[in-house]
Design an enzyme around this catalytic site. Structure first.
Site, PDB file in Angstrom:
ATOM      1  CG  ASN A   1      40.515  14.766  39.659  1.00 18.09           C
ATOM      2  OD1 ASN A   1      40.217  14.068  38.697  1.00 18.09           O
ATOM      3  ND2 ASN A   1      39.625  15.204  40.545  1.00 18.09           N
TER       4      ASN A   1
ATOM      5  CE  LYS B   1      38.444  18.457  39.269  1.00 18.41           C
ATOM      6  NZ  LYS B   1      37.869  19.651  39.887  1.00 18.41           N
TER       7      LYS B   1
ATOM      8  CG  HIS C   1      36.588  15.136  43.547  1.00 18.06           C
ATOM      9  ND1 HIS C   1      35.702  16.147  43.220  1.00 18.06           N
ATOM     10  CD2 HIS C   1      37.826  15.669  43.424  1.00 18.06           C
ATOM     11  CE1 HIS C   1      36.389  17.229  42.909  1.00 18.06           C
ATOM     12  NE2 HIS C   1      37.688  16.969  43.031  1.00 18.06           N
TER      13      HIS C   1
ATOM     14  CD  GLU D   1      34.621  18.291  40.497  1.00 16.02           C
ATOM     15  OE1 GLU D   1      35.109  17.345  39.848  1.00 16.02           O
ATOM     16  OE2 GLU D   1      35.189  19.405  40.614  1.00 16.02           O
TER      17      GLU D   1
ATOM     18  CD  GLU E   1      40.261  18.162  45.889  1.00 18.32           C
ATOM     19  OE1 GLU E   1      41.215  18.462  45.172  1.00 18.32           O
ATOM     20  OE2 GLU E   1      39.206  17.680  45.455  1.00 18.32           O
TER      21      GLU E   1
ATOM     22  N   GLY F   1      38.104  24.864  41.389  1.00 24.10           N
ATOM     23  CA  GLY F   1      37.766  25.435  40.084  1.00 24.10           C
ATOM     24  C   GLY F   1      37.335  26.894  40.141  1.00 24.10           C
TER      25      GLY F   1
ATOM     26  CB  SER G   1      42.231  27.361  42.914  1.00 21.99           C
ATOM     27  OG  SER G   1      40.875  27.339  42.509  1.00 21.99           O
TER      28      SER G   1
HETATM   29  P1  13P Z   1      41.040  22.755  40.608  1.00 23.36           P
HETATM   30  O1  13P Z   1      42.521  22.598  40.797  1.00 23.36           O
HETATM   31  O2  13P Z   1      40.625  22.893  39.181  1.00 23.36           O
HETATM   32  O3  13P Z   1      40.473  23.798  41.506  1.00 23.36           O
HETATM   33  O4  13P Z   1      40.387  21.355  41.086  1.00 23.36           O
HETATM   34  C1  13P Z   1      40.737  20.836  42.306  1.00 23.36           C
HETATM   35  C2  13P Z   1      40.198  19.460  42.382  1.00 23.36           C
HETATM   36  O5  13P Z   1      39.015  19.255  42.462  1.00 23.36           O
HETATM   37  C3  13P Z   1      41.172  18.344  42.324  1.00 23.36           C
HETATM   38  O6  13P Z   1      40.563  17.147  42.656  1.00 23.36           O
END
Ligand code: 13P
Length: 251
Positions: free
Chosen positions: A11, A13, A97, A99, A169, A175, A215
């Site tokens: 992803n 982002k 997601h 976010e 997740e 992150g 992560s």
């Molecule tokens: P990270 O791998 O940067 O922690 O992000 C995970 C994520 O949100 C994948 O959709």
């Protein structure tokens, strides 16, 4: 024995311009061309979907989007429909997601509409669920997940759910460099698989892929993938670099 083929998904982002995305995808294609143990998918931002497809077309790297809107077309400024996604070469779409839930008002109800729209359009939905740190501390992890899958999948028939992918997740692991332990991941993935068995069927539960996200890095992917109910990874930061992501795909 289940025959689930792992899915390693990136992803991206809100990262990468058109040229950056193309270059990364082009490099990735070379690095993972012999990877057969897993399916590989990357989800660049909307603006880079078509150019990234030019790099991945005809390879073993699939293209995914990070969101969609459920209406077929219309006066919905700034939104993207399933047919628009399909027209770029997309086969997968990430939905719900954390976010999007946190910053853009996504709810379990909107996730449900989007999952249904994806299925109806023949796109593979990667539906994201996960608890916050507070919810985990309050021992609410399973009740939160239960609500997310119950509403997120409401009205989805067994046939509709055939291609569904779920991504667990935990918000506190995204992150942050704080990965769930393999035991924590396995416990939740098992719970989700049992939920599918109870609400759909044992066959679907056996076939459905449940990805872990939060992560994931080259040095922790192997232990996570060794868990019986972890069927892949949804990778954020570590998917932005083709070398690093290819190492994850070769877990
Ligand atoms: P990270 O791998 O940067 O922690 O992000 C995970 C994520 O949100 C994948 O959709």
């Amino acid at each position: 024995m289940p025959t689930r083929k792992p899915l390693i998904a990136g992803n991206w982002k809100m990262y990468k311009t058109v040229s950056e995305a193309f270059e990364t995808a082009d490099k990735l294609v070379q690095l993972v061309k012999d990877v057969d143990q897993a399916e590989v998918m990357i989800a660049p931002p909307f603006t880079a979907l078509a150019p990234v497809f030019a790099a991945v077309q005809g390879t073993n790297v699939a293209l995914g989007a990070q969101n969609l809107y459920w209406e077929a077309e219309g006066a919905y400024t700034g939104e993207i429909s399933t047919s628009m996604l399909r027209s770029t070469g997309c086969t997968h779409v990430i939905i719900g997601h954390s976010e999007r839930r946190q910053y853009f008002g996504e709810t379990d109800e909107s996730v449900n509409k989007k999952v249904k729209a994806a299925v109806a359009a023949g796109l593979i939905p990667v539906m994201c669920v996960g608890e916050s740190e507070q919810e985990r501390d309050d021992n609410k992890t399973f009740s939160v997940l239960d609500k997310q899958v119950k509403i997120g999948l409401e009205g989805l028939s067994l046939e509709d759910a055939a291609t569904l992918v779920i991504a667990y997740e935990p918000i506190w692991a995204i992150g942050t460099g704080k990965t769930a332990t393999k035991e924590q991941a396995q416990e939740v993935h098992r719970y989700l698989r049992e939920w599918i068995e109870k609400n759909y069927s044992a066959d679907l539960a056996d076939a459905i892929r449940i990805l872990y996200g939060g992560s994931v890095k080259p040095d922790n992917v192997t232990a996570l993938m060794a868990q019986p109910d972890v069927d892949g990874a949804l990778v954020g930061g570590a998917s932005l670099d083709a070398d690093t992501f290819s190492q994850i795909a070769k877990f």
